[in-house]
Design a protein around this motif. Structure first.
Motif, PDB file in Angstrom:
ATOM      1  N   PRO A 112       0.827  -1.225   0.000  1.00  0.00           N
ATOM      2  CA  PRO A 112       0.000   0.000   0.000  1.00  0.00           C
ATOM      3  C   PRO A 112       0.859   1.271   0.000  1.00  0.00           C
ATOM      4  O   PRO A 112       0.840   2.049   0.939  1.00  0.00           O
ATOM      5  N   ILE A 113       1.607   1.457  -1.076  1.00  0.00           N
ATOM      6  CA  ILE A 113       2.520   2.611  -1.152  1.00  0.00           C
ATOM      7  C   ILE A 113       2.107   3.568  -2.267  1.00  0.00           C
ATOM      8  O   ILE A 113       2.915   4.336  -2.772  1.00  0.00           O
ATOM      9  N   ASP A 114       0.838   3.512  -2.639  1.00  0.00           N
ATOM     10  CA  ASP A 114       0.282   4.478  -3.596  1.00  0.00           C
ATOM     11  C   ASP A 114       0.299   5.869  -2.946  1.00  0.00           C
ATOM     12  O   ASP A 114       0.345   5.994  -1.719  1.00  0.00           O
ATOM     13  N   VAL A 124       8.527  14.632  -8.100  1.00  0.00           N
ATOM     14  CA  VAL A 124       9.191  13.427  -7.587  1.00  0.00           C
ATOM     15  C   VAL A 124       8.639  13.130  -6.197  1.00  0.00           C
ATOM     16  O   VAL A 124       8.685  13.984  -5.311  1.00  0.00           O
ATOM     17  N   ASP A 125       8.109  11.910  -6.008  1.00  0.00           N
ATOM     18  CA  ASP A 125       7.503  11.534  -4.731  1.00  0.00           C
ATOM     19  C   ASP A 125       8.558  11.043  -3.734  1.00  0.00           C
ATOM     20  O   ASP A 125       9.654  10.627  -4.120  1.00  0.00           O
ATOM     21  N   ASN A 126       8.221  11.127  -2.461  1.00  0.00           N
ATOM     22  CA  ASN A 126       8.972  10.453  -1.374  1.00  0.00           C
ATOM     23  C   ASN A 126      10.392  10.968  -1.192  1.00  0.00           C
ATOM     24  O   ASN A 126      11.342  10.192  -1.048  1.00  0.00           O
ATOM     25  N   VAL A 127      10.550  12.273  -1.156  1.00  0.00           N
ATOM     26  CA  VAL A 127      11.898  12.843  -1.056  1.00  0.00           C
ATOM     27  C   VAL A 127      12.272  13.285   0.358  1.00  0.00           C
ATOM     28  O   VAL A 127      13.348  13.850   0.555  1.00  0.00           O
ATOM     29  N   VAL A 128      11.417  13.015   1.343  1.00  0.00           N
ATOM     30  CA  VAL A 128      11.728  13.414   2.727  1.00  0.00           C
ATOM     31  C   VAL A 128      11.931  12.186   3.628  1.00  0.00           C
ATOM     32  O   VAL A 128      12.822  12.159   4.467  1.00  0.00           O
ATOM     33  N   ARG A 129      11.090  11.158   3.422  1.00  0.00           N
ATOM     34  CA  ARG A 129      11.263   9.871   4.093  1.00  0.00           C
ATOM     35  C   ARG A 129      11.385  10.014   5.604  1.00  0.00           C
ATOM     36  O   ARG A 129      12.363   9.601   6.208  1.00  0.00           O
ATOM     37  N   GLU A 130      10.393  10.667   6.223  1.00  0.00           N
ATOM     38  CA  GLU A 130      10.372  10.890   7.675  1.00  0.00           C
ATOM     39  C   GLU A 130      11.668  11.536   8.176  1.00  0.00           C
ATOM     40  O   GLU A 130      12.150  11.223   9.265  1.00  0.00           O
ATOM     41  N   ILE A 175       7.572  11.032 -11.049  1.00  0.00           N
ATOM     42  CA  ILE A 175       8.614  10.038 -10.773  1.00  0.00           C
ATOM     43  C   ILE A 175       8.364   9.417  -9.401  1.00  0.00           C
ATOM     44  O   ILE A 175       8.379  10.116  -8.378  1.00  0.00           O
ATOM     45  N   ASP A 176       8.138   8.086  -9.367  1.00  0.00           N
ATOM     46  CA  ASP A 176       7.728   7.410  -8.130  1.00  0.00           C
ATOM     47  C   ASP A 176       8.098   5.925  -8.196  1.00  0.00           C
ATOM     48  O   ASP A 176       7.267   5.064  -7.969  1.00  0.00           O
ATOM     49  N   ALA A 177       9.353   5.634  -8.512  1.00  0.00           N
ATOM     50  CA  ALA A 177       9.777   4.224  -8.626  1.00  0.00           C
ATOM     51  C   ALA A 177      10.931   3.957  -7.665  1.00  0.00           C
ATOM     52  O   ALA A 177      10.836   4.307  -6.490  1.00  0.00           O
ATOM     53  N   ASP A 178      12.008   3.319  -8.133  1.00  0.00           N
ATOM     54  CA  ASP A 178      13.169   3.052  -7.275  1.00  0.00           C
ATOM     55  C   ASP A 178      13.903   4.366  -7.008  1.00  0.00           C
ATOM     56  O   ASP A 178      14.336   5.044  -7.924  1.00  0.00           O
ATOM     57  N   LYS A 179      14.018   4.687  -5.719  1.00  0.00           N
ATOM     58  CA  LYS A 179      14.493   6.018  -5.349  1.00  0.00           C
ATOM     59  C   LYS A 179      15.979   6.223  -5.680  1.00  0.00           C
ATOM     60  O   LYS A 179      16.428   7.359  -5.859  1.00  0.00           O
ATOM     61  N   GLN A 180      16.742   5.110  -5.787  1.00  0.00           N
ATOM     62  CA  GLN A 180      18.177   5.255  -6.085  1.00  0.00           C
ATOM     63  C   GLN A 180      18.433   5.796  -7.484  1.00  0.00           C
ATOM     64  O   GLN A 180      19.512   6.316  -7.766  1.00  0.00           O
ATOM     65  N   GLU A 208      19.767   2.654   0.534  1.00  0.00           N
ATOM     66  CA  GLU A 208      20.033   3.167  -0.817  1.00  0.00           C
ATOM     67  C   GLU A 208      18.951   4.141  -1.292  1.00  0.00           C
ATOM     68  O   GLU A 208      19.207   4.979  -2.158  1.00  0.00           O
ATOM     69  N   ARG A 209      17.757   4.052  -0.690  1.00  0.00           N
ATOM     70  CA  ARG A 209      16.694   5.003  -1.065  1.00  0.00           C
ATOM     71  C   ARG A 209      17.042   6.405  -0.563  1.00  0.00           C
ATOM     72  O   ARG A 209      16.758   7.407  -1.218  1.00  0.00           O
ATOM     73  N   ILE A 210      17.670   6.451   0.623  1.00  0.00           N
ATOM     74  CA  ILE A 210      18.079   7.758   1.156  1.00  0.00           C
ATOM     75  C   ILE A 210      19.313   8.269   0.415  1.00  0.00           C
ATOM     76  O   ILE A 210      19.388   9.456   0.060  1.00  0.00           O
TER      77      ILE A 210
HETATM   78  C1  DHB Z   1       8.108   3.593  -0.858  1.00  0.00           C
HETATM   79  C2  DHB Z   1       7.867   3.945  -2.165  1.00  0.00           C
HETATM   80  C3  DHB Z   1       6.869   4.845  -2.464  1.00  0.00           C
HETATM   81  O1  DHB Z   1       6.637   5.230  -3.745  1.00  0.00           O
HETATM   82  C4  DHB Z   1       6.094   5.394  -1.460  1.00  0.00           C
HETATM   83  O2  DHB Z   1       5.145   6.297  -1.809  1.00  0.00           O
HETATM   84  C5  DHB Z   1       6.327   5.049  -0.149  1.00  0.00           C
HETATM   85  C6  DHB Z   1       7.330   4.141   0.151  1.00  0.00           C
HETATM   86  C7  DHB Z   1       9.191   2.656  -0.528  1.00  0.00           C
HETATM   87  O3  DHB Z   1       9.822   2.134  -1.459  1.00  0.00           O
HETATM   88  O4  DHB Z   1       9.436   2.435   0.651  1.00  0.00           O
END
Ligand code: DHB
Ligand code: SAH
Ligand code: MG
Length: 218
Positions: A37-39, A161-167, A135-140, A178-180
């Motif tokens: 559930p990462i939509d 580009v999604d997910n650029v803060v990651r908590e 852009i919302d795939a492999d963050k690396q 590697e995502r960070i």
């Molecule tokens: C992850 C990927 C995403 O696109 C997202 O919205 C949340 C998490 C992930 O790879 O962890």
């Protein structure tokens, strides 16, 4: 705070987004088929739709389809003759997305390309340029994807580009995630890229604390 973030997203959805059987069924089908559930959230999906409409996008590129939830929001922004290309590595995700997009009656506008996005992008030449890229795939690979978005875009193309803060993980200089590492490489690339104007906005909500980059090709 997470519960309250979710409650506010529920309030926003109830006030502004309305009930949507197609999107609800898409999320239920994704779960039934074992997709994570990462939509994007509903509020984020509507934001993508609005941004694409504001940009007047007729050609949209998405990298990272999953079950097509964000794809549906983006494709709804298109005019009758608009087209969306979405890139997905996992054949199972792509086949679930195909069913969801068919149900949404959007299949005619959408081309799902299965395989590593790096290869699908490299194969794209001589296309009409894209007006909007999500852009919302492999963050690396994010820095590479943004460079490809510039190559396949034009002056004025919008890039999200999604997910650029990651908590807050983006601040971890020595991360072995590697995502960070990839997200930090994206920010380095953006800060040195003269062909873009870019910002990043932090978000909280159903998808916890995260954020997106918004950029425009000069
Ligand atoms: C992850 C990927 C995403 O696109 C997202 O919205 C949340 C998490 C992930 O790879 O962890
Ligand atoms: N945009 C979707 C969520 C995408 S999740 C939504 O909001 O609804 C990220 C997706 O990227 C996953 O389906 C994953 O399989 C895909 N992915 C991961 N690596 C990839 C790669 N190298 N090329 C293309 N897709 C990739
Ligand atoms: Mg995402």
């Amino acid at each position: 705070m997470g519960e309250r973030w979710q409650a506010v997203d529920d309030y926003i959805a109830a006030k502004l987004l309305g009930d949507d059987d197609v999107l609800a069924t898409t999320l239920a089908n994704n779960a039934a088929q074992g997709l994570p559930p990462i939509d994007v959230s509903a509020a984020q999906g509507k934001m993508l739709c609005l941004l694409a409409q504001i940009a007047g996008a007729k050609r949209i590129l998405e990298i990272g389809t999953l079950g097509g939830y964000s794809t549906i929001w983006l494709a709804r922004a298109l005019p009758e003759d608009g087209r969306l290309v979405t890139l997905e590595l996992d054949p199972h995700h792509a086949s679930v997305a195909r069913v969801n997009l068919e149900r949404a009656q959007l299949s005619a506008k959408i081309d799902i390309r299965v395989g590593p996005a790096v290869d699908s992008l490299a194969a794209m030449t001589g296309h009409a340029p894209f007006d909007f890229v999500f852009i919302d795939a492999d963050k690396q690979s994010n820095a590479h994807y943004v460079r490809e978005a510039i190559r396949l875009g034009h002056a004025g193309t919008t890039i999200v580009v999604d997910n650029v803060v990651r908590e807050g993980g983006v601040l971890e200089v020595d991360s072995d995630d590697e995502r960070i590492v990839g997200t930090r490489a994206l920010f380095d690339m953006l800060s040195a890229e003269p062909r873009l104007d870019a910002t990043a906005v932090q978000t909280v909500g159903a998808k916890k604390w995260d954020g997106f980059v918004l950029a425009r090709v000069r």
